[in-house]
Design a protein around this motif. Structure first.
Motif, PDB file in Angstrom:
ATOM      1  N   SER A  15     -66.645 -42.874 -27.334  1.00  0.00           N
ATOM      2  CA  SER A  15     -67.080 -41.770 -26.866  1.00  0.00           C
ATOM      3  C   SER A  15     -65.935 -40.677 -27.153  1.00  0.00           C
ATOM      4  CB  SER A  15     -67.289 -41.674 -25.429  1.00  0.00           C
ATOM      5  OG  SER A  15     -66.156 -42.096 -24.634  1.00  0.00           O
ATOM      6  N   ALA A  16     -66.484 -39.467 -27.303  1.00  0.00           N
ATOM      7  CA  ALA A  16     -65.484 -38.407 -27.520  1.00  0.00           C
ATOM      8  C   ALA A  16     -64.633 -38.162 -26.666  1.00  0.00           C
ATOM      9  CB  ALA A  16     -66.282 -37.071 -27.977  1.00  0.00           C
ATOM     10  N   ASP A  17     -64.931 -38.356 -25.263  1.00  0.00           N
ATOM     11  CA  ASP A  17     -63.917 -38.025 -24.216  1.00  0.00           C
ATOM     12  C   ASP A  17     -62.975 -39.135 -24.249  1.00  0.00           C
ATOM     13  OD1 ASP A  17     -65.577 -40.033 -23.317  1.00  0.00           O
ATOM     14  OD2 ASP A  17     -65.782 -39.175 -21.597  1.00  0.00           O
ATOM     15  N   SER A  18     -62.990 -40.421 -24.969  1.00  0.00           N
ATOM     16  CA  SER A  18     -61.833 -41.280 -24.734  1.00  0.00           C
ATOM     17  C   SER A  18     -61.013 -41.297 -25.960  1.00  0.00           C
ATOM     18  CB  SER A  18     -62.540 -42.704 -24.682  1.00  0.00           C
ATOM     19  OG  SER A  18     -63.333 -42.950 -26.191  1.00  0.00           O
ATOM     20  N   ARG A  19     -60.968 -40.320 -27.018  1.00  0.00           N
ATOM     21  CA  ARG A  19     -60.113 -40.332 -27.892  1.00  0.00           C
ATOM     22  C   ARG A  19     -58.626 -40.054 -27.560  1.00  0.00           C
ATOM     23  NH1 ARG A  19     -63.913 -36.174 -31.842  1.00  0.00           N
ATOM     24  NH2 ARG A  19     -65.590 -37.781 -32.089  1.00  0.00           N
ATOM     25  N   LEU A  20     -57.637 -40.584 -28.137  1.00  0.00           N
ATOM     26  CA  LEU A  20     -56.427 -40.565 -27.734  1.00  0.00           C
ATOM     27  C   LEU A  20     -55.566 -39.864 -28.864  1.00  0.00           C
ATOM     28  CD1 LEU A  20     -55.823 -44.267 -26.672  1.00  0.00           C
ATOM     29  CD2 LEU A  20     -56.121 -42.296 -25.089  1.00  0.00           C
ATOM     30  N   THR A  21     -54.803 -39.296 -28.261  1.00  0.00           N
ATOM     31  CA  THR A  21     -53.766 -38.537 -29.408  1.00  0.00           C
ATOM     32  C   THR A  21     -52.812 -39.587 -29.984  1.00  0.00           C
ATOM     33  OG1 THR A  21     -51.959 -38.146 -27.954  1.00  0.00           O
ATOM     34  CG2 THR A  21     -53.842 -36.367 -27.973  1.00  0.00           C
ATOM     35  N   LEU A  22     -52.277 -39.170 -31.001  1.00  0.00           N
ATOM     36  CA  LEU A  22     -51.303 -40.016 -31.588  1.00  0.00           C
ATOM     37  C   LEU A  22     -50.057 -40.386 -30.904  1.00  0.00           C
ATOM     38  CD1 LEU A  22     -50.049 -41.683 -34.093  1.00  0.00           C
ATOM     39  CD2 LEU A  22     -49.189 -39.606 -35.072  1.00  0.00           C
ATOM     40  N   LYS A  23     -49.711 -39.498 -30.001  1.00  0.00           N
ATOM     41  CA  LYS A  23     -48.496 -39.712 -29.128  1.00  0.00           C
ATOM     42  C   LYS A  23     -49.016 -40.452 -28.073  1.00  0.00           C
ATOM     43  CE  LYS A  23     -45.103 -37.124 -26.037  1.00  0.00           C
ATOM     44  NZ  LYS A  23     -45.126 -35.772 -25.513  1.00  0.00           N
ATOM     45  N   GLU A  24     -50.026 -40.436 -27.418  1.00  0.00           N
ATOM     46  CA  GLU A  24     -50.654 -41.401 -26.702  1.00  0.00           C
ATOM     47  C   GLU A  24     -50.744 -42.806 -27.193  1.00  0.00           C
ATOM     48  OE1 GLU A  24     -53.285 -38.286 -23.801  1.00  0.00           O
ATOM     49  OE2 GLU A  24     -54.152 -39.415 -25.418  1.00  0.00           O
ATOM     50  N   GLN A  25     -51.370 -42.884 -28.420  1.00  0.00           N
ATOM     51  CA  GLN A  25     -51.454 -44.424 -29.016  1.00  0.00           C
ATOM     52  C   GLN A  25     -50.225 -45.005 -29.062  1.00  0.00           C
ATOM     53  OE1 GLN A  25     -53.654 -42.986 -32.655  1.00  0.00           O
ATOM     54  NE2 GLN A  25     -55.558 -43.834 -31.548  1.00  0.00           N
ATOM     55  N   LEU A  26     -49.118 -44.105 -29.517  1.00  0.00           N
ATOM     56  CA  LEU A  26     -47.725 -44.807 -29.939  1.00  0.00           C
ATOM     57  C   LEU A  26     -47.355 -45.374 -28.509  1.00  0.00           C
ATOM     58  CD1 LEU A  26     -46.132 -42.099 -32.178  1.00  0.00           C
ATOM     59  CD2 LEU A  26     -46.818 -44.550 -32.879  1.00  0.00           C
ATOM     60  N   SER A  51     -43.345 -45.738 -13.979  1.00  0.00           N
ATOM     61  CA  SER A  51     -42.802 -45.756 -12.694  1.00  0.00           C
ATOM     62  C   SER A  51     -43.440 -44.318 -11.899  1.00  0.00           C
ATOM     63  CB  SER A  51     -41.224 -45.479 -12.851  1.00  0.00           C
ATOM     64  OG  SER A  51     -41.009 -44.516 -13.494  1.00  0.00           O
ATOM     65  N   ASP A  52     -43.566 -43.428 -12.829  1.00  0.00           N
ATOM     66  CA  ASP A  52     -44.453 -42.139 -12.342  1.00  0.00           C
ATOM     67  C   ASP A  52     -45.778 -42.241 -12.424  1.00  0.00           C
ATOM     68  OD1 ASP A  52     -44.971 -39.740 -11.512  1.00  0.00           O
ATOM     69  OD2 ASP A  52     -43.926 -38.625 -13.055  1.00  0.00           O
ATOM     70  N   ALA A  53     -46.405 -42.301 -11.364  1.00  0.00           N
ATOM     71  CA  ALA A  53     -48.225 -42.699 -11.545  1.00  0.00           C
ATOM     72  C   ALA A  53     -48.684 -41.360 -11.827  1.00  0.00           C
ATOM     73  CB  ALA A  53     -48.404 -42.992  -9.998  1.00  0.00           C
ATOM     74  N   SER A  54     -48.306 -40.383 -11.568  1.00  0.00           N
ATOM     75  CA  SER A  54     -48.517 -38.899 -11.841  1.00  0.00           C
ATOM     76  C   SER A  54     -48.510 -38.598 -13.342  1.00  0.00           C
ATOM     77  CB  SER A  54     -48.438 -37.807 -10.922  1.00  0.00           C
ATOM     78  OG  SER A  54     -46.938 -37.713 -11.062  1.00  0.00           O
ATOM     79  N   SER A  55     -47.772 -39.232 -14.138  1.00  0.00           N
ATOM     80  CA  SER A  55     -47.428 -38.850 -15.288  1.00  0.00           C
ATOM     81  C   SER A  55     -48.636 -38.980 -16.256  1.00  0.00           C
ATOM     82  CB  SER A  55     -46.336 -39.573 -15.901  1.00  0.00           C
ATOM     83  OG  SER A  55     -46.660 -40.915 -15.925  1.00  0.00           O
ATOM     84  N   SER A  56     -48.747 -38.428 -17.490  1.00  0.00           N
ATOM     85  CA  SER A  56     -49.840 -38.220 -18.262  1.00  0.00           C
ATOM     86  C   SER A  56     -49.836 -39.712 -19.041  1.00  0.00           C
ATOM     87  CB  SER A  56     -49.420 -37.325 -19.680  1.00  0.00           C
ATOM     88  OG  SER A  56     -50.494 -37.474 -20.693  1.00  0.00           O
ATOM     89  N   LEU A  57     -48.599 -40.379 -19.324  1.00  0.00           N
ATOM     90  CA  LEU A  57     -48.816 -41.747 -19.750  1.00  0.00           C
ATOM     91  C   LEU A  57     -49.167 -42.565 -18.702  1.00  0.00           C
ATOM     92  CD1 LEU A  57     -48.169 -43.966 -21.728  1.00  0.00           C
ATOM     93  CD2 LEU A  57     -45.742 -44.108 -20.684  1.00  0.00           C
ATOM     94  N   ALA A  58     -49.195 -42.752 -17.535  1.00  0.00           N
ATOM     95  CA  ALA A  58     -49.771 -43.354 -16.443  1.00  0.00           C
ATOM     96  C   ALA A  58     -51.320 -43.305 -16.254  1.00  0.00           C
ATOM     97  CB  ALA A  58     -48.954 -43.187 -15.030  1.00  0.00           C
ATOM     98  N   ARG A  59     -51.639 -41.993 -16.383  1.00  0.00           N
ATOM     99  CA  ARG A  59     -53.080 -41.854 -16.355  1.00  0.00           C
ATOM    100  C   ARG A  59     -53.876 -42.285 -17.575  1.00  0.00           C
ATOM    101  NH1 ARG A  59     -50.999 -36.457 -14.708  1.00  0.00           N
ATOM    102  NH2 ARG A  59     -51.451 -35.700 -16.805  1.00  0.00           N
ATOM    103  N   THR A  60     -53.006 -42.135 -18.729  1.00  0.00           N
ATOM    104  CA  THR A  60     -53.851 -42.688 -20.001  1.00  0.00           C
ATOM    105  C   THR A  60     -53.871 -44.259 -19.967  1.00  0.00           C
ATOM    106  OG1 THR A  60     -52.987 -40.869 -21.309  1.00  0.00           O
ATOM    107  CG2 THR A  60     -53.712 -42.568 -22.555  1.00  0.00           C
ATOM    108  N   ALA A  61     -52.549 -45.002 -19.468  1.00  0.00           N
ATOM    109  CA  ALA A  61     -52.664 -46.171 -19.371  1.00  0.00           C
ATOM    110  C   ALA A  61     -53.692 -46.642 -18.303  1.00  0.00           C
ATOM    111  CB  ALA A  61     -51.357 -46.709 -18.740  1.00  0.00           C
ATOM    112  N   ASN A  62     -53.976 -45.916 -17.237  1.00  0.00           N
ATOM    113  CA  ASN A  62     -54.816 -46.421 -16.174  1.00  0.00           C
ATOM    114  C   ASN A  62     -56.306 -46.304 -16.930  1.00  0.00           C
ATOM    115  OD1 ASN A  62     -55.770 -47.025 -13.526  1.00  0.00           O
ATOM    116  ND2 ASN A  62     -56.606 -45.223 -13.598  1.00  0.00           N
TER     117      ASN A  62
END
Length: 350
Positions: A15-26, A51-62
Motif C-alpha cells: 500500500s502507498a502508506d507503507s512505503r519506506l524511504t531509502l534511509k529507513e530501508q537502510l 533505545s529511543d522508543a519515540s524515534s523515527s527508526l523505532a516507529r518504523t521498526a514497530n
C-alpha cells in the motif's frame, strides 16, 4: 511460488502508506542483518533494537514488526513498492532467504547504496570549484561588457566611423544586460547540465547511463550470483534474481535463463559475469570455481566503479575550466581586440 511471481505479488500487495524511504530501508536492513547474524527471529525483535522508543527508526521498526506479524513477508514489508530500487532490494532479499545468507545479501545491498552515495558526494564536491569559476567569469565578463561598449560607441563617433553591424547589436544588447547575463550563464552551464541530466538516466536495459553507478550495480548482481552459486541455488532461480538486482524489469528477468542456455549475452550483467554463468551452465567449471571467480569479478567491478567515480571528479573541473576559458577568450577577442582593429582599419581607409 516462482521468485518473479513473488516479486510481482509483493508489489501488488503493498500500500502507498507503507512505503519506506531509502534511509529507513537502510536502517531497517542493518537491524535485520544483525538479527539474522545473531540467529534471532526478525518478527517481534526489530522494535526492541532502538533505545529511543519515540524515534523515527523505532516507529518504523514497530510498523515493520506489525506487518511481519500480520503475515507479510520481509520482502513485502521492506520492498513492497513497484519501482526499480524496490525490485533490487526484493531480489537481494529473495536471494538471501533462498540461499540461507540473508545477512550477507543485505550487507551487499547496503554497501552498494553507501558506495553510490559516496560517488555522488565526490562529484558534488568536484562541482564546487566549477560553480565558483562560473560565478567569477559571469561577473568579469559582465563588467567588461558594461564598461567597454560605451567606450567603443564614443570612440567610433569621434572618428566619424560607423559601428560594425555586430558591434551595433552588442550596443543594443547592453541595454538589456539581464538578457546578456542569462545568455552567458546558459553558455557556461548548458554543457554541464546536459552531462548531469544524462548521467541520471537509465538505458533500455534498466542500467544507469553513468558508468560508475552501472558498474556498482553490476557488482551487486555478481555478488548475488556468487552467494547463490556457493549455496547451491539453481541457475534458473539465481540468474533472474541477478537481473532484477541489476535494475532489470520482470520480463527481462524471465528471459534471462533462456539467454544463458542460448549462449546470448544478458544486457544487465557484466560480460565477465555472463561468461562465468555460461561456463557453469555448460559444465566447463565447477560450482566452487564459479563462486570463487564470481567473487573476484564482483570485487573487480566495484574497484572499477570507484576508479571511474574518482576520474569523473578529476576531469569535471577541467572540462568546466576549458569551457569557461574558451568563452572568455572568445569574449575578450570580440570585445577588446577586434573592435580596435576594425577601427584602425577604418581610420587608415579614410
Amino acid at each position: 511460488m516462482n521468485p518473479l511471481e513473488q516479486t510481482k505479488s509483493s508489489t501488488d500487495a503493498s500500500s502507498a502508506d507503507s512505503r519506506l524511504t531509502l534511509k529507513e530501508q537502510l536502517a531497517l536492513c542493518q537491524q535485520v542483518a544483525r538479527l539474522v547474524r545473531s540467529r534471532l527471529p526478525i518478527s517481534g525483535q526489530l522494535s526492541q533494537l532502538s533505545s529511543d522508543a519515540s524515534s523515527s527508526l523505532a516507529r518504523t521498526a514497530n510498523s515493520l514488526d506489525q506487518q511481519l506479524a500480520g503475515g507479510k513477508s520481509l520482502r513485502q514489508a521492506l520492498a513492497g513498492e513497484n519501482s526499480r530500487d524496490s525490485r533490487i532490494l526484493a531480489a537481494c532479499i529473495d536471494a538471501g532467504e533462498q540461499s540461507g545468507r540473508l545477512d550477507e545479501m543485505l550487507d551487499h545491498w547496503m554497501e552498494m547504496h553507501l558506495d553510490l552515495d559516496r560517488y555522488s558526494r565526490l562529484v558534488r564536491s568536484a562541482l564546487l570549484y566549477p560553480a565558483l569559476l562560473i560565478a567569477i567569469t559571469l561577473c568579469s565578463l559582465g563588467y567588461v561588457f558594461w564598461r567597454l561598449i560605451p567606450e567603443y560607441r564614443t570612440t567610433y563617433a569621434m572618428f566619424n566611423v560607423d559601428l560594425p553591424t555586430w558591434l551595433a547589436h552588442l550596443v543594443n544588447l547592453r541595454e538589456r544586460m539581464g538578457v546578456l547575463v542569462l545568455l552567458l550563464f546558459a553558455l557556461l552551464v548548458l554543457p554541464l547540465a546536459i552531462w548531469f541530466l544524462r548521467r541520471r538516466k537509465l538505458d533500455a536495459s534498466g542500467l544507469p547511463r553513468e558508468i560508475a553507478s552501472r558498474l556498482r550495480v553490476q557488482s551487486l548482481a555478481t555478488q548475488l550470483l556468487q552467494t547463490s552459486v556457493a549455496s547451491g541455488l539453481p541457475l534458473s532461480q539465481s540468474i533472474p534474481l541477478s537481473v532484477l538486482a541489476s535494475g532489470g524489469d520482470p520480463s527481462s528477468a524471465e528471459r534471462s535463463f533462456d539467454l544463458v542456455r542460448q549462449q546470448t549475452a544478458i544486457p544487465q550483467l557484466a560480460r565477465e559475469t555472463f561468461m562465468l554463468l555460461a561456463s557453469l551452465h555448460a559444465g566447463l567449471v565447477s560450482q566452487p570455481e564459479a563462486s570463487e571467480h564470481l567473487a573476484t569479478v564482483a570485487s573487480y567491478l566495484r574497484q572499477q566503479a570507484a576508479a571511474r567515480a574518482a576520474r569523473e571528479a578529476r576531469w569535471l573541473p577541467m572540462l568546466v575550466a576549458l569551457i569557461v576559458g574558451g568563452l572568455t577568450i572568445v569574449t575578450y577577442v570580440t570585445l577588446i581586440y577586434l573592435p580596435w582593429i576594425l577601427l584602425l582599419q577604418s581610420i587608415v581607409a579614410v
